[in-house]
Each structure stands twice: as C-alpha cells, then as structure tokens.
Enzyme design. Structure first.
Site, PDB file in Angstrom:
ATOM      1  N   ASP A 150     -75.881 -35.332 -32.589  1.00  0.00           N
ATOM      2  CA  ASP A 150     -75.347 -36.258 -31.762  1.00  0.00           C
ATOM      3  C   ASP A 150     -76.899 -36.343 -31.126  1.00  0.00           C
ATOM      4  OD1 ASP A 150     -74.260 -37.889 -29.977  1.00  0.00           O
ATOM      5  OD2 ASP A 150     -73.355 -36.555 -29.103  1.00  0.00           O
ATOM      6  N   HIS A 207     -81.866 -43.908 -34.092  1.00  0.00           N
ATOM      7  CA  HIS A 207     -80.983 -43.549 -35.704  1.00  0.00           C
ATOM      8  C   HIS A 207     -82.297 -43.862 -36.903  1.00  0.00           C
ATOM      9  CE1 HIS A 207     -76.761 -43.770 -34.106  1.00  0.00           C
ATOM     10  NE2 HIS A 207     -77.505 -45.440 -33.996  1.00  0.00           N
ATOM     11  N   SER A 229     -65.362 -41.172 -39.214  1.00  0.00           N
ATOM     12  CA  SER A 229     -64.499 -42.253 -39.208  1.00  0.00           C
ATOM     13  C   SER A 229     -64.108 -43.095 -38.181  1.00  0.00           C
ATOM     14  CB  SER A 229     -63.729 -42.022 -39.790  1.00  0.00           C
ATOM     15  OG  SER A 229     -62.707 -40.579 -39.382  1.00  0.00           O
ATOM     16  N   GLU A 230     -63.986 -42.677 -37.024  1.00  0.00           N
ATOM     17  CA  GLU A 230     -64.295 -43.454 -35.606  1.00  0.00           C
ATOM     18  C   GLU A 230     -66.119 -43.965 -35.174  1.00  0.00           C
ATOM     19  OE1 GLU A 230     -63.509 -40.000 -35.002  1.00  0.00           O
ATOM     20  OE2 GLU A 230     -61.783 -40.457 -36.227  1.00  0.00           O
ATOM     21  N   TRP A 271     -67.027 -46.470 -36.470  1.00  0.00           N
ATOM     22  CA  TRP A 271     -66.783 -47.813 -36.999  1.00  0.00           C
ATOM     23  C   TRP A 271     -66.355 -49.328 -35.682  1.00  0.00           C
ATOM     24  CZ3 TRP A 271     -68.593 -49.629 -41.732  1.00  0.00           C
ATOM     25  CH2 TRP A 271     -69.045 -48.688 -43.113  1.00  0.00           C
ATOM     26  N   LEU A 275     -80.396 -25.887 -52.960  1.00  0.00           N
ATOM     27  CA  LEU A 275     -79.523 -26.412 -51.607  1.00  0.00           C
ATOM     28  C   LEU A 275     -78.319 -28.014 -52.432  1.00  0.00           C
ATOM     29  CD1 LEU A 275     -79.712 -26.406 -48.265  1.00  0.00           C
ATOM     30  CD2 LEU A 275     -81.332 -28.484 -48.448  1.00  0.00           C
ATOM     31  N   ARG A 311     -74.352 -28.288 -32.854  1.00  0.00           N
ATOM     32  CA  ARG A 311     -74.342 -29.602 -32.745  1.00  0.00           C
ATOM     33  C   ARG A 311     -75.002 -29.614 -31.074  1.00  0.00           C
ATOM     34  NH1 ARG A 311     -69.220 -33.607 -30.494  1.00  0.00           N
ATOM     35  NH2 ARG A 311     -70.628 -35.210 -30.285  1.00  0.00           N
ATOM     36  N   ILE A 345     -66.321 -29.985 -30.964  1.00  0.00           N
ATOM     37  CA  ILE A 345     -66.131 -30.669 -32.734  1.00  0.00           C
ATOM     38  C   ILE A 345     -66.173 -32.092 -32.780  1.00  0.00           C
ATOM     39  CG2 ILE A 345     -65.098 -29.931 -34.751  1.00  0.00           C
ATOM     40  CD1 ILE A 345     -64.945 -26.814 -33.565  1.00  0.00           C
ATOM     41  N   GLU A 379     -69.578 -19.373 -36.425  1.00  0.00           N
ATOM     42  CA  GLU A 379     -70.297 -20.112 -35.208  1.00  0.00           C
ATOM     43  C   GLU A 379     -70.439 -20.760 -35.007  1.00  0.00           C
ATOM     44  OE1 GLU A 379     -70.249 -16.821 -33.525  1.00  0.00           O
ATOM     45  OE2 GLU A 379     -69.535 -15.581 -35.320  1.00  0.00           O
TER      46      GLU A 379
HETATM   47  C1  FPP Z   1     -74.863 -39.711 -33.322  1.00  0.00           C
HETATM   48  O1  FPP Z   1     -76.099 -39.939 -32.118  1.00  0.00           O
HETATM   49  C2  FPP Z   1     -75.434 -40.397 -34.481  1.00  0.00           C
HETATM   50  C3  FPP Z   1     -75.138 -41.021 -35.488  1.00  0.00           C
HETATM   51  C4  FPP Z   1     -73.315 -41.796 -34.868  1.00  0.00           C
HETATM   52  C5  FPP Z   1     -75.280 -41.745 -36.782  1.00  0.00           C
HETATM   53  C6  FPP Z   1     -76.166 -39.914 -37.471  1.00  0.00           C
HETATM   54  C7  FPP Z   1     -77.808 -40.136 -38.275  1.00  0.00           C
HETATM   55  C8  FPP Z   1     -78.489 -40.399 -38.881  1.00  0.00           C
HETATM   56  C9  FPP Z   1     -79.405 -38.910 -38.080  1.00  0.00           C
HETATM   57  C10 FPP Z   1     -79.107 -41.114 -39.186  1.00  0.00           C
HETATM   58  C11 FPP Z   1     -80.078 -40.413 -40.732  1.00  0.00           C
HETATM   59  C12 FPP Z   1     -78.707 -39.938 -41.238  1.00  0.00           C
HETATM   60  C13 FPP Z   1     -78.974 -39.773 -42.645  1.00  0.00           C
HETATM   61  C14 FPP Z   1     -78.199 -38.811 -43.364  1.00  0.00           C
HETATM   62  C15 FPP Z   1     -79.829 -40.796 -43.487  1.00  0.00           C
HETATM   63  P1  FPP Z   1     -75.738 -40.826 -31.270  1.00  0.00           P
HETATM   64  O2  FPP Z   1     -75.451 -42.356 -31.001  1.00  0.00           O
HETATM   65  O3  FPP Z   1     -73.787 -40.724 -31.043  1.00  0.00           O
HETATM   66  O4  FPP Z   1     -76.372 -40.782 -29.841  1.00  0.00           O
HETATM   67  P2  FPP Z   1     -75.457 -40.782 -28.086  1.00  0.00           P
HETATM   68  O5  FPP Z   1     -75.102 -39.409 -28.262  1.00  0.00           O
HETATM   69  O6  FPP Z   1     -76.922 -40.108 -27.534  1.00  0.00           O
HETATM   70  O7  FPP Z   1     -75.559 -42.647 -27.621  1.00  0.00           O
END
Ligand code: FPP
Length: 252
Positions: free
Chosen positions: A22, A39, A68-69, A71, A133, A190, A197, A209
C-alpha cells in the site's frame, strides 16, 4: 480437537511472507506525479522484494496486487494498472523463470482481459517446475471470495458423493482454499501505515504474525524488509500453547 496443520513455532526466517503493498498513490502524490507513476515505482519495489526473498531462502511470497474492490477506482487508474500487469508479465516472467521462481495467480481471473489471462496461464505453466521461491500474485482476489469458493467446492464434493458433511473439518475445508499446498503465511506485512487486513487472506492468516509499517510501498527496500524480518525473529509464536511448553519442544 483442532486438527488443522499448524506452522512450526520456531523458525527465525518466515517460510511464507504475505504483503499488502500500500502507498503507491501517496508516494506519487508527494512527488506531484500521477498515481500510475506510483504503481510503476511499486513494480520496482516488487523486484527488490523478490530478490531479497530468494537470498533469504523464503519459500513463498504472496503479493496483493489487485483486490476485488480495486475495480471501483477511476477507469484511468485501473487501465494503467492493467497495462503495468501486462508489461510485467511480458518482461519479467522469463527472468523469474531463469531464477527458479514459480509463479501463481490467486483470485477470480475471468474478470481480466483475455490477453492478461493468456499471459497468466503461460507464466504458470512455464514456471510450474521451479522450486526456489513460489511467487503468488493475488489479482482480483478477496479473502471472502476465497471462503465462498472453498465452501462451493466442498459443496460440490458432497453433492458428488465424494465427501460426507461430517468429514468436513478445518484440514479438509482448508484444502479447498487458495495457497492450500504452501506453508501458511508466517509473516504478513502491510506498508503505507494503515492497520487493516482489507479482505486479504482471511482464512490463511489465522496464526500469522502481523507487521505494519508507515513506509510507502515504492520505498519498501531491502533495509525495510530486513527490519520486518528482524521484528519477526523476535516474536514468540505460541499457537495457543504457553512459553514453557515451547521451550520443552525446541530446547535451545
Ligand atoms: C496500493 O496502493 C497498491 C495497489 C492497488 C496496486 C499494487 C500494484 C503494484 C505494486 C504494481 C506492480 C505489481 C505487480 C505484481 C507487477 P494505493 O494505490 O492504494 O496507494 P495509496 O493508499 O497511497 O492511494
């Protein structure tokens, strides 16, 4: 009696790490850049994390890439994320394969474009024999979805006469969940400062943990991961027992 398989209480290195990545959006906002740039920076952090897990001998890494949210986000951001996934699947898979990484996807993949679904299947088939892995990408995943699909699969077994309702216990039901053939996650991380979660691996995190950090995902580097591992190594995992029992089980 609880007959579900429990993780062993003494491992200093987690066998399985599950991460909610996040903070990409806030990372970009702080730099006055569009969220998609966050991203992209997040994808670089994924590579750093995979490297560190390979180095440390972690067996499995599960990443929450798209819930799923998600979208519900603006179409432009969803589109940018899909492009990013496509590019990552084109660019990274062969290199991951060369390094012995087995790739898996968990979640309802029928919602993704045929292009993405084809590449997912190719990545899984190509890397199926790898053992260094296991990298599980949770895409269009939700913990409640997983519970529903496991319950549905068990119901089908009952209907087909292969499973008696009274034989459904934690171990049997657990065998229908995503990741059932991997060690349960030992360490959940996280990033981004929220203490939630968020419908990630609800069943699988029962004994995990939990580790929360303010670090935004694009900044989550080797040093940040090592801090999490150090914190994990200090935890006493009792699995319902008391400290004295643990000391008897694994004398120092
Ligand atoms: C949450 O941050 C992150 C996501 C919804 C996307 C996670 C995707 C990647 C790390 C890109 C690459 C992944 C792969 C597997 C190639 P946020 O956008 O909710 O951040 P914010 O809380 O600061 O708005």
């Amino acid at each position: 009696m609880n007959d579900s398989p429990l993780p062993t209480p003494d491992s200093p290195t987690p066998r399985h790490i599950a991460i909610i990545m996040d903070g990409n959006g806030r990372w970009a906002k702080a730099r006055h850049r569009p969220r998609s740039i966050g991203h992209r920076a997040g994808a670089r952090a994924v590579n750093i994390c995979i490297d560190a897990c390979l180095e440390k001998g972690v067996q499995a890494l599960t990443l929450f890439a798209f819930s799923s949210e998600n979208w519900r986000r603006p179409a432009e951001e969803v589109g940018a994320l899909m492009q990013l996934f496509l590019r990552a699947l084109d660019r990274e898979v062969d290199e991951l394969h060369r390094r012995g990484v087995r790739i898996r996807f968990i979640g309802e993949r029928s919602a993704f474009s045929p292009d993405i679904q084809t590449r997912m299947a190719r990545a899984e088939t190509l890397t199926a024999g790898n053992r260094q892995l296991t990298l599980c990408i949770a895409a269009n995943y939700g913990g409640r979805w997983d519970i529903v699909q496991a319950a549905r699969a068990a119901a089908h077994e009952v209907l087909a006469g292969r499973l008696a309702p009274d034989d459904i216990d934690e171990a049997r039901l657990g065998s229908f969940f995503s990741l059932h053939d991997l060690p349960e996650p030992d360490l959940f991380i996280r990033t981004g400062g929220d203490l939630r979660i968020s419908n990630f691996l609800l069943w699988q995190l029962a004994y995990c943990e939990l580790y929360f950090t303010e670090v935004l995902w694009p900044d989550f580097d080797r040093a940040a991961l090592h801090l999490a591992l150090k914190d994990f190594a200090r935890r006493e995992r009792r699995f319902g027992m008391i400290s004295e029992q643990l000391a008897q089980e694994s004398p120092a």
